[in-house]
Design a protein around this motif. Structure first.
Motif, PDB file in Angstrom:
ATOM      1  N   GLN A 244       0.727  -1.225  -0.024  1.00 23.96           N
ATOM      2  CA  GLN A 244       0.066   0.054   0.079  1.00 23.96           C
ATOM      3  C   GLN A 244       0.778   1.400   0.129  1.00 23.96           C
ATOM      4  OE1 GLN A 244      -2.770  -0.302   3.358  1.00 23.96           O
ATOM      5  NE2 GLN A 244      -3.769  -1.821   2.387  1.00 23.96           N
ATOM      6  N   LEU A 245       0.249   2.213  -0.605  1.00 18.35           N
ATOM      7  CA  LEU A 245       0.983   3.399  -0.670  1.00 18.35           C
ATOM      8  C   LEU A 245       1.130   4.040   0.992  1.00 18.35           C
ATOM      9  CD1 LEU A 245       2.175   5.602  -2.814  1.00 18.35           C
ATOM     10  CD2 LEU A 245      -0.049   6.845  -2.612  1.00 18.35           C
ATOM     11  N   VAL A 246       2.199   4.547   1.300  1.00 16.03           N
ATOM     12  CA  VAL A 246       2.518   4.963   2.637  1.00 16.03           C
ATOM     13  C   VAL A 246       1.456   6.153   2.881  1.00 16.03           C
ATOM     14  CG1 VAL A 246       4.002   5.589   4.441  1.00 16.03           C
ATOM     15  CG2 VAL A 246       5.012   4.244   2.628  1.00 16.03           C
ATOM     16  N   ASP A 247       0.758   5.956   3.927  1.00 11.42           N
ATOM     17  CA  ASP A 247       0.096   7.167   4.450  1.00 11.42           C
ATOM     18  C   ASP A 247       0.625   8.162   4.896  1.00 11.42           C
ATOM     19  OD1 ASP A 247      -1.872   8.657   5.423  1.00 11.42           O
ATOM     20  OD2 ASP A 247      -2.730   7.324   6.945  1.00 11.42           O
ATOM     21  N   ARG A 248       0.976   9.323   4.153  1.00 16.17           N
ATOM     22  CA  ARG A 248       1.668  10.521   4.445  1.00 16.17           C
ATOM     23  C   ARG A 248       0.980  11.669   4.964  1.00 16.17           C
ATOM     24  NH1 ARG A 248       7.102   9.815   5.731  1.00 16.17           N
ATOM     25  NH2 ARG A 248       8.233   8.571   4.458  1.00 16.17           N
ATOM     26  N   THR A 249      -0.335  11.195   5.605  1.00 16.81           N
ATOM     27  CA  THR A 249      -1.140  12.378   5.743  1.00 16.81           C
ATOM     28  C   THR A 249      -0.422  13.459   7.098  1.00 16.81           C
ATOM     29  OG1 THR A 249      -2.967  10.879   5.606  1.00 16.81           O
ATOM     30  CG2 THR A 249      -3.577  13.006   6.477  1.00 16.81           C
ATOM     31  N   ASP A 250       0.014  12.574   8.040  1.00 20.01           N
ATOM     32  CA  ASP A 250       0.656  13.127   8.965  1.00 20.01           C
ATOM     33  C   ASP A 250       1.726  12.210   9.669  1.00 20.01           C
ATOM     34  OD1 ASP A 250      -0.638  11.707  10.483  1.00 20.01           O
ATOM     35  OD2 ASP A 250      -1.878  13.309  11.470  1.00 20.01           O
ATOM     36  N   TYR A 251       2.424  12.440  10.524  1.00 18.25           N
ATOM     37  CA  TYR A 251       3.779  11.638  11.018  1.00 18.25           C
ATOM     38  C   TYR A 251       2.898  10.335  11.853  1.00 18.25           C
ATOM     39  CZ  TYR A 251       7.938  10.013  13.175  1.00 18.25           C
ATOM     40  OH  TYR A 251       9.052   9.435  13.669  1.00 18.25           O
ATOM     41  N   MET A 252       1.928  10.486  12.480  1.00 17.42           N
ATOM     42  CA  MET A 252       1.222   9.501  13.034  1.00 17.42           C
ATOM     43  C   MET A 252       0.603   8.521  12.252  1.00 17.42           C
ATOM     44  SD  MET A 252       1.552  10.355  16.296  1.00 17.42           S
ATOM     45  CE  MET A 252       0.572   9.093  17.121  1.00 17.42           C
ATOM     46  N   GLY A 253       0.250   9.033  10.970  1.00 23.35           N
ATOM     47  CA  GLY A 253      -0.381   8.192   9.966  1.00 23.35           C
ATOM     48  C   GLY A 253       0.840   7.305   9.615  1.00 23.35           C
ATOM     49  N   VAL A 254       1.871   7.695   9.171  1.00 16.61           N
ATOM     50  CA  VAL A 254       2.890   6.872   8.844  1.00 16.61           C
ATOM     51  C   VAL A 254       3.207   5.683   9.917  1.00 16.61           C
ATOM     52  CG1 VAL A 254       5.454   6.730   7.973  1.00 16.61           C
ATOM     53  CG2 VAL A 254       4.016   8.733   7.880  1.00 16.61           C
ATOM     54  N   LEU A 255       3.389   6.178  11.032  1.00 17.82           N
ATOM     55  CA  LEU A 255       3.802   5.284  12.271  1.00 17.82           C
ATOM     56  C   LEU A 255       2.546   3.909  12.324  1.00 17.82           C
ATOM     57  CD1 LEU A 255       5.185   7.521  15.134  1.00 17.82           C
ATOM     58  CD2 LEU A 255       6.246   6.442  13.102  1.00 17.82           C
ATOM     59  N   SER A 256       1.473   4.576  12.388  1.00 14.54           N
ATOM     60  CA  SER A 256       0.251   3.513  12.554  1.00 14.54           C
ATOM     61  C   SER A 256       0.332   2.657  11.347  1.00 14.54           C
ATOM     62  CB  SER A 256      -0.998   4.340  12.384  1.00 14.54           C
ATOM     63  OG  SER A 256      -2.062   3.527  12.222  1.00 14.54           O
TER      64      SER A 256
END
Lengths: 521, 288
Positions: free
Chosen positions: A422-434
């Protein structure tokens, strides 16, 4: 432990290295040994050269694989080190060349075997996880990272394919090579079934032992249509006498009674007879010799493949298979007699997680097979046109590269699964971590699966009890708990077994138990 | 695809295309817009029962049938007689893909071109153009009496030269199944009959590759580029092996900056003798 120490520990769990650590460990293990294991499984590429008269057979021997760090090949032919940020900006793939030792060997029929050509050649490019051992930014300090345009806070753990960042979704599968007993209904009756997903080297076979309503046991496994009588199969595996079969299943008088019923209904009494009977099932309408050959092949190939092991004799493996089937039969009977409950499929002890390294191993296996087929074709073609056979002119590195990149780019994995990357969720930093710590159940989201979606007590400390999406994916997509520790496969299984044997565990197949000194007291 | 315009009609600048339009990189003229997207417009998801994709892979010149042929797939659901029938159908279907001897040769030639292009690390653009060149050679009946492998190698070599990403003959032969003689026989035929738009090779085309093979710093490569220009002005390029000139310039640049690079190493990278390299070195030092 006072509050200060505890705070220290929890802070440690939030450090950058820890957040995507399961991805790094898994992928590094894949680079370190997984790739070589896959190549060793394959070992040789056979060709059809030599089928004609007066022609010497040719095959290719595969040796060591080696991965360097990511590089880019420019149009002018120069090759340079590639850093993740450049890959993102230029929409290229963050991949490293893979080299493999190959030797073309000719002869064996009339002439002696001789090496025609042997070199280490580039076989393709392997996408590299950002932050893994083979990543160019591994071990960089924050200042160095900033210098090359990298975010020092970025956790890594994803791949870059054609400029887009892709995570491989951890998937939660039912544990292979375990007996799971459960009840099922067939034609309105309740029957007891013992199941095992037997898995070895990417091959997965489901073996079922069923206790039908008249109390007879039947086994079904791939390549046999329908099911086959339990006692027949056990006899075919070399466990012949009534007494042995009964005692291998259980000593419990009630179960012995059940087993005697089965033995009375047995169709054959000898191993030879049983193999013949199996032959008529797997190759009906064929010649007798072929039936026998096929029956033996099916037993060795499709029945409980996980019991095969390097360095264990074929006969021992068969007996082990018989013992294993007896355990499955016992589970059926115990369930029927209510001596035990059905196994809980949602219990976390019955789950295994497939992390990026395991997924890449599956991918590399099919890609290597595809490459092998291409090499075979190219060799046969070159031979037909009377060209000199050389390693470098039969390997097309595009084949492997494409097979590795395409699934990561699209998410369509081998074995028909989609949405694996899946495309890494870069909405915000927390999104990436999750996103990096997310895991997915392969169950269909369009069906209820109430139990699978429920929070299970065994998820405590492993899976976050509250973070899950609303809607159709509820409870099927989960997230790791912060302090989750993922244990990995051992590197050396033989070594582990030897160690266990030394500690007094007996009856491990293929390991001669070390003579135990009686404890002197 | 390579059938469309390759240079700006106004200023002959390089064209750059993205998903929606093709623009000249130097003057900004929009050459084409609203391109047809050859890819699939939907993707399927694991839970979907049907696959909504209506298109296959985009057309490509690097296949003899432009990638248009269909294939009979395999299914594990078919059993017994039906399965065997599908296997027979598949075999017949695959046979119909190749209509003539010429087409069979083309399949083999294209496979060899694809292999060469991947081994030399060239772009897909080169691959497609090489295949087109191979096709025109076949149409002109140039292959008669010459080897297929030689032609495959020669088309790749020729395309690299015309696309200004030259590879030396030895580099191509090193990866090819053809011998040097086969390659040059085929290349001569191509050049004579098809009138390839090739001039002398610019030694600068080799610089980047040799420099990265020799692990030289970027500044040296830049300096060598200036030296190539000087050599050209001084008339030391014409009639000399361009690879030798490139290696000579790199060596000269290295000695100027006192970078440790031996004549032998530089010559080996370019596959020439140190004597060839020295000719350029001496010519450059005399001019200075």
């Amino acid at each position: 432990m006072d509050i200060k120490d505890r705070r220290e520990i929890s802070r440690e769990y939030f450090s950058r290295e820890r957040l995507a650590e399961h991805h790094f460990r898994s992928f590094n293990a894949f680079l370190g040994r997984g790739m070589q294991e896959v190549v060793d499984e394959k070992a040789t590429i056979e060709t059809d050269i030599g089928d004609k008269e007066g022609e010497e057979p040719v095959y290719v021997e595969l040796g060591d694989v080696r991965v360097v760090t990511p590089r880019v090949r420019e149009a002018d032919g120069s090759e340079e080190l590639l850093y993740p940020q450049e890959a993102r900006l230029r929409n290229i793939t963050y991949a490293a060349p893979v080299f493999m030792e190959m030797a073309i060997i000719k002869g064996g029929e009339e002439e002696e075997e001789r090496v025609v050509d042997q070199t280490e050649t580039k076989i393709g490019r392997m996408p590299i996880m950002v932050g893994s051992d083979k990543c160019n930014i591994a071990g960089f300090t924050d200042e160095e990272l900033i210098d090359i345009g990298e975010d020092p806070a970025d956790p890594g753990g994803y791949f870059i394919v054609n400029g887009s960042e892709r995570v491989l979704m951890t998937s939660e599968d039912l544990a292979p090579n375990k007996i799971l007993a459960e009840t099922d209904t067939k034609y309105g009756d309740t029957i007891e079934v013992a199941k095992t997903f037997s898995q070895r080297r990417g091959y997965r076979a489901l073996v079922l032992v069923e206790r039908t309503r008249d109390g007879l046991l039947e086994v079904s496994f791939p390549s046999v249509s329908g099911s086959i009588n339990f006692v027949t199969l056990i006899r075919a595996l070399g466990l012949e006498s009534d007494e042995e079969i009964v005692h291998r299943v259980s000593e419990d008088p009630e179960i012995v009674k059940f087993m005697l019923e089965n033995l009375e209904a047995a169709e054959v009494q000898t191993t030879e007879g049983a193999i013949e009977e199996l032959g008529t099932r797997v190759a009906s309408g064929q010649g007798k010799n072929y039936q026998l050959k096929r029956a033996n092949y099916v037993i060795d190939r499709y029945l409980l493949p996980h019991l095969h092991e390097d360095g264990v004799e074929e006969e021992d493996v068969r007996i082990n298979k018989a013992y294993y089937l007896c355990r499955m039969a016992e589970a059926c009977f115990e369930l029927a007699l209510e001596r035990r409950d059905a196994d809980d499929k949602d219990h976390y002890a019955n789950k295994r997680l497939k992390v990026s390294g395991d997924l890449m191993k599956d991918l590399f296996r099919t890609a290597l097979n595809k490459l092998a087929r291409d090499v075979k074709y190219q060799l046969e073609r070159a031979n037909m046109r009377n060209r000199q056979l050389s390693v470098s002119t039969v390997v097309r590195s595009d084949v492997l590269t494409e097979r590795l990149e395409h699934p990561i780019a699209t998410g369509n994995w081998v074995g028909g699964r989609s949405g694996v990357s899946q495309l890494v969720d870069r909405t915000d930093y927390m999104g990436v971590l999750s996103h990096l710590r997310r895991l997915r159940s392969p169950l269909s989201r369009s069906q209820p699966h109430f139990e699978a979606r429920d929070l299970h007590a065994t998820q405590w400390g492993r899976i976050c009890p509250s973070e899950t999406p609303e809607g159709p994916n509820c409870g099927l997509v989960k997230n790791f708990a912060q302090a989750m520790e993922l244990s990995q496969n051992v590197e050396d299984e033989q070594g582990l077994k030897q160690e266990l044997a030394a500690m007094g565990v007996s009856g491990i197949p293929g390991i001669e138990s070390i003579d135990q000194q009686p404890a002197d007291d | 695809m390579s059938t469309t315009v390759t240079a700006c009609p106004e200023c002959e600048g390089r064209l750059r295309s993205d998903d929606s339009e093709t623009v000249c990189a130097s003057c900004g003229l929009v050459v084409a817009e609203d391109n047809i997207d050859h890819g699939p417009e939907w993707r399927s998801f694991a839970d979907d029962d049907t696959n909504p994709e209506r298109t296959g892979a985009p057309l490509t010149r690097s296949r003899h049938d432009r990638g248009l042929s269909t294939e009979i797939g395999r299914s594990t659901r078919l059993k017994g007689r039906k399965r065997r029938r599908m296997a027979r159908l598949r075999r017949q279907h695959n046979r119909t893909k190749i209509g003539s001897k010429a087409e069979r040769n083309q399949v083999y030639g294209f496979t060899e071109i694809r292999r060469l292009v991947s081994a030399l690390g060239l772009s897909d653009h080169i691959r497609d153009r090489s295949c087109v060149l191979f096709e025109s050679a076949q149409d002109e009946d140039l292959l008669r009496g010459r080897s297929l492998e030689g032609f495959a190698a020669a088309t790749v070599y020729a395309t690299c030269r015309t696309a200004e990403v030259s590879r030396t003959v030895d580099e191509v032969v090193g990866e090819a199944r053809a011998s040097k003689a086969e390659l040059s026989a085929a290349y001569d035929a191509l050049n004579r009959e098809l009138g390839l738009p090739t001039g002398p090779i610019d030694p600068a085309e080799y610089l980047a590759r040799f420099a990265s093979d020799l692990d030289l710093p970027k500044e040296l490569e830049g300096r060598a580029r200036e030296l190539v220009q000087r050599a050209r002005d001084g008339g030391h390029v014409d009639g000399r092996n361009p690879a030798g000139v490139a290696a000579g310039c790199l060596y000269t640049a290295a000695t100027e900056r006192e970078y440790p690079l031996t004549q032998q190493a530089a010559a080996d990278a370019a596959d020439v003798t140190p004597v060839t390299l020295r000719a350029t070195y001496h010519a450059l030092s005399e001019d200075a």
